[in-house]
Design a protein around this motif. Structure first.
Motif, PDB file in Angstrom:
ATOM      1  N   ALA A  63       0.727  -1.320  -0.004  1.00  0.00           N
ATOM      2  CA  ALA A  63       0.071   0.044  -0.159  1.00  0.00           C
ATOM      3  C   ALA A  63       1.041   1.410   0.073  1.00  0.00           C
ATOM      4  CB  ALA A  63      -0.916  -0.157   1.388  1.00  0.00           C
ATOM      5  N   GLN A  64       0.364   2.428  -0.511  1.00  0.00           N
ATOM      6  CA  GLN A  64       0.958   3.610  -0.574  1.00  0.00           C
ATOM      7  C   GLN A  64       1.627   4.137   0.799  1.00  0.00           C
ATOM      8  OE1 GLN A  64       2.344   5.339  -3.247  1.00  0.00           O
ATOM      9  NE2 GLN A  64       1.717   3.096  -4.212  1.00  0.00           N
ATOM     10  N   ASN A  65       0.775   3.646   1.920  1.00  0.00           N
ATOM     11  CA  ASN A  65       1.044   4.119   3.215  1.00  0.00           C
ATOM     12  C   ASN A  65       1.993   3.271   4.158  1.00  0.00           C
ATOM     13  OD1 ASN A  65      -0.636   2.046   3.563  1.00  0.00           O
ATOM     14  ND2 ASN A  65      -2.170   3.044   5.417  1.00  0.00           N
ATOM     15  N   SER A  66       2.692   2.177   3.304  1.00  0.00           N
ATOM     16  CA  SER A  66       3.674   1.358   3.820  1.00  0.00           C
ATOM     17  C   SER A  66       4.820   1.967   4.248  1.00  0.00           C
ATOM     18  CB  SER A  66       3.998   0.024   3.103  1.00  0.00           C
ATOM     19  OG  SER A  66       4.690   0.493   1.920  1.00  0.00           O
ATOM     20  N   PHE A  67       5.454   1.504   5.048  1.00  0.00           N
ATOM     21  CA  PHE A  67       6.878   2.411   5.451  1.00  0.00           C
ATOM     22  C   PHE A  67       7.796   2.592   4.499  1.00  0.00           C
ATOM     23  CE2 PHE A  67      10.977   2.076   7.044  1.00  0.00           C
ATOM     24  CZ  PHE A  67      11.105   3.122   8.188  1.00  0.00           C
ATOM     25  N   PHE A  68       7.911   1.503   3.829  1.00  0.00           N
ATOM     26  CA  PHE A  68       9.043   1.437   2.748  1.00  0.00           C
ATOM     27  C   PHE A  68       8.645   2.429   1.553  1.00  0.00           C
ATOM     28  CE2 PHE A  68       9.902  -2.436   4.757  1.00  0.00           C
ATOM     29  CZ  PHE A  68      10.894  -2.124   5.558  1.00  0.00           C
ATOM     30  N   VAL A  69       7.404   2.314   0.964  1.00  0.00           N
ATOM     31  CA  VAL A  69       7.021   3.220   0.073  1.00  0.00           C
ATOM     32  C   VAL A  69       7.261   4.603   0.445  1.00  0.00           C
ATOM     33  CG1 VAL A  69       4.983   3.781  -1.317  1.00  0.00           C
ATOM     34  CG2 VAL A  69       5.098   1.616  -0.862  1.00  0.00           C
ATOM     35  N   GLY A  70       6.871   4.859   1.713  1.00  0.00           N
ATOM     36  CA  GLY A  70       6.994   6.465   2.327  1.00  0.00           C
ATOM     37  C   GLY A  70       8.472   6.726   2.277  1.00  0.00           C
ATOM     38  N   LEU A  71       9.334   5.870   2.847  1.00  0.00           N
ATOM     39  CA  LEU A  71      10.896   6.138   2.738  1.00  0.00           C
ATOM     40  C   LEU A  71      11.517   6.125   1.624  1.00  0.00           C
ATOM     41  CD1 LEU A  71      13.134   5.805   5.137  1.00  0.00           C
ATOM     42  CD2 LEU A  71      13.678   3.507   4.112  1.00  0.00           C
ATOM     43  N   LEU A  72      11.253   5.460   0.530  1.00  0.00           N
ATOM     44  CA  LEU A  72      11.804   5.660  -0.605  1.00  0.00           C
ATOM     45  C   LEU A  72      11.143   6.649  -1.536  1.00  0.00           C
ATOM     46  CD1 LEU A  72      12.318   1.867  -1.763  1.00  0.00           C
ATOM     47  CD2 LEU A  72      13.900   3.435  -0.823  1.00  0.00           C
ATOM     48  N   SER A  73      10.147   7.428  -1.158  1.00  0.00           N
ATOM     49  CA  SER A  73       9.408   8.388  -1.863  1.00  0.00           C
ATOM     50  C   SER A  73       9.902   9.729  -1.147  1.00  0.00           C
ATOM     51  CB  SER A  73       7.972   8.305  -2.076  1.00  0.00           C
ATOM     52  OG  SER A  73       7.359   8.320  -0.675  1.00  0.00           O
ATOM     53  N   GLY A  74      10.248   9.707  -0.102  1.00  0.00           N
ATOM     54  CA  GLY A  74      10.609  10.615   0.726  1.00  0.00           C
ATOM     55  C   GLY A  74       9.762  11.452   1.683  1.00  0.00           C
ATOM     56  N   ARG A  75       8.683  10.678   1.749  1.00  0.00           N
ATOM     57  CA  ARG A  75       7.406  11.019   2.631  1.00  0.00           C
ATOM     58  C   ARG A  75       7.608  10.681   4.079  1.00  0.00           C
ATOM     59  NH1 ARG A  75       3.892   7.986  -0.575  1.00  0.00           N
ATOM     60  NH2 ARG A  75       3.521   6.736   1.387  1.00  0.00           N
ATOM     61  N   ILE A  76       8.644   9.917   4.343  1.00  0.00           N
ATOM     62  CA  ILE A  76       9.055   9.558   5.680  1.00  0.00           C
ATOM     63  C   ILE A  76      10.593   9.974   5.969  1.00  0.00           C
ATOM     64  CG2 ILE A  76       9.832   7.539   7.260  1.00  0.00           C
ATOM     65  CD1 ILE A  76       7.437   6.150   6.213  1.00  0.00           C
ATOM     66  N   PRO A  77      10.880  10.874   6.748  1.00  0.00           N
ATOM     67  CA  PRO A  77      12.134  11.347   6.959  1.00  0.00           C
ATOM     68  C   PRO A  77      13.104  10.153   6.989  1.00  0.00           C
ATOM     69  CG  PRO A  77      10.694  12.309   8.757  1.00  0.00           C
ATOM     70  CD  PRO A  77       9.876  11.187   7.877  1.00  0.00           C
ATOM     71  N   ALA A  78      14.196  10.250   6.695  1.00  0.00           N
ATOM     72  CA  ALA A  78      15.314   9.101   6.475  1.00  0.00           C
ATOM     73  C   ALA A  78      16.478   9.533   7.054  1.00  0.00           C
ATOM     74  CB  ALA A  78      15.514   8.688   5.177  1.00  0.00           C
ATOM     75  N   TYR A  79      17.119   8.522   7.690  1.00  0.00           N
ATOM     76  CA  TYR A  79      18.405   8.742   8.474  1.00  0.00           C
ATOM     77  C   TYR A  79      19.335   7.869   7.806  1.00  0.00           C
ATOM     78  CZ  TYR A  79      16.091  11.025  12.578  1.00  0.00           C
ATOM     79  OH  TYR A  79      15.264  11.867  13.242  1.00  0.00           O
ATOM     80  N   ARG A  80      20.268   8.574   7.283  1.00  0.00           N
ATOM     81  CA  ARG A  80      21.507   7.682   6.759  1.00  0.00           C
ATOM     82  C   ARG A  80      22.686   7.324   7.625  1.00  0.00           C
ATOM     83  NH1 ARG A  80      20.636   6.937   1.148  1.00  0.00           N
ATOM     84  NH2 ARG A  80      18.807   8.229   0.530  1.00  0.00           N
ATOM     85  N   ASP A  81      23.276   6.164   7.379  1.00  0.00           N
ATOM     86  CA  ASP A  81      24.552   6.011   8.416  1.00  0.00           C
ATOM     87  C   ASP A  81      25.744   6.596   7.695  1.00  0.00           C
ATOM     88  OD1 ASP A  81      24.970   4.126   6.424  1.00  0.00           O
ATOM     89  OD2 ASP A  81      24.808   2.299   7.531  1.00  0.00           O
ATOM     90  N   GLU A  82      26.889   6.250   8.016  1.00  0.00           N
ATOM     91  CA  GLU A  82      28.161   6.804   7.372  1.00  0.00           C
ATOM     92  C   GLU A  82      28.269   6.082   6.080  1.00  0.00           C
ATOM     93  OE1 GLU A  82      28.920   3.161   9.491  1.00  0.00           O
ATOM     94  OE2 GLU A  82      27.909   4.704  10.276  1.00  0.00           O
ATOM     95  N   SER A  83      27.760   5.113   5.654  1.00  0.00           N
ATOM     96  CA  SER A  83      27.985   4.458   4.262  1.00  0.00           C
ATOM     97  C   SER A  83      26.850   4.955   3.232  1.00  0.00           C
ATOM     98  CB  SER A  83      28.027   3.051   4.384  1.00  0.00           C
ATOM     99  OG  SER A  83      26.591   2.392   4.604  1.00  0.00           O
ATOM    100  N   GLY A  84      25.945   5.717   3.897  1.00  0.00           N
ATOM    101  CA  GLY A  84      24.661   6.438   2.998  1.00  0.00           C
ATOM    102  C   GLY A  84      23.654   5.492   3.030  1.00  0.00           C
TER     103      GLY A  84
END
Length: 184
Positions: A63-84
């Motif tokens: 679904a469009q409200n799933s965590f991963f769809v939101g993460l990859l679309s930029g709707r969910i704020p993302a934290y990146r580790d040192e490797s990106g």
């Protein structure tokens, strides 16, 4: 009509266009390459465990409200580790099972994990497991709910009755000792 331009202005504009077009020719050399297309690979760091998967694995059938769809679309704020890699502060062991479910579209819970915890992880990632499995490549189903046989239920009921009898006996003895203490 002159429209506000004199000969000097027109010559200057013509020279600028000529210089601009010649610089474009010089720039279109074999060294030019178009910008790279976005990678279909997604790198994740879940609770310190590193994973690499395809973006389509994390998005297809969800679904469009799933965590991963939101993460990859930029709707969910993302934290990146040192490797990106995307950093997700969850259990890597449980995410490994979640990823296997997304890849295979069938139920998978390793023996060292608890099914109810895995279902909670799927809920955190907002993955509708029943819909995912219905749309999946296999006809796998969720594990059957825990049920107790009639025999086991009778054993538990007997233990409960025995426990109740034991508790009543202990309370009677306690009351007798307490009452005896008051009488003396």
């Amino acid at each position: 009509e002159n429209h506000g331009f004199d000969g000097t202005t027109i010559q200057l504009v013509w020279k600028m266009e000529e210089a601009s077009s010649s610089s474009l020719v010089r720039q279109s050399t074999p060294d030019y390459s178009p910008p790279p297309a976005p990678s279909p690979l997604v790198h994740l760091n879940v609770g310190g465990m590193k994973f690499t998967t395809l973006a389509s694995t994390l998005q297809t059938g969800l679904a469009q409200n799933s965590f991963f769809v939101g993460l990859l679309s930029g709707r969910i704020p993302a934290y990146r580790d040192e490797s990106g890699a995307y950093f997700i502060d969850r259990s890597g062991a449980y995410y490994e099972a979640v990823l296997e479910i997304l890849r295979s579209r069938s139920w998978y819970c390793p023996p060292h994990l608890m099914e109810d915890h895995l279902l909670k992880e799927l809920d955190f990632y907002n993955i509708d497991i029943e819909a995912l499995l219905e749309n999946g490549r296999t006809a796998a189903a969720l594990p059957p709910p825990l049920t107790l046989s009639d025999r086991k239920l009778e054993e538990l009921a007997q233990e409960q009755r025995w426990g109740d009898q034991k508790m009543r006996a202990l309370l009677r003895n306690f009351a007798a000792v307490l009452f005896k203490g008051f009488r003396q």
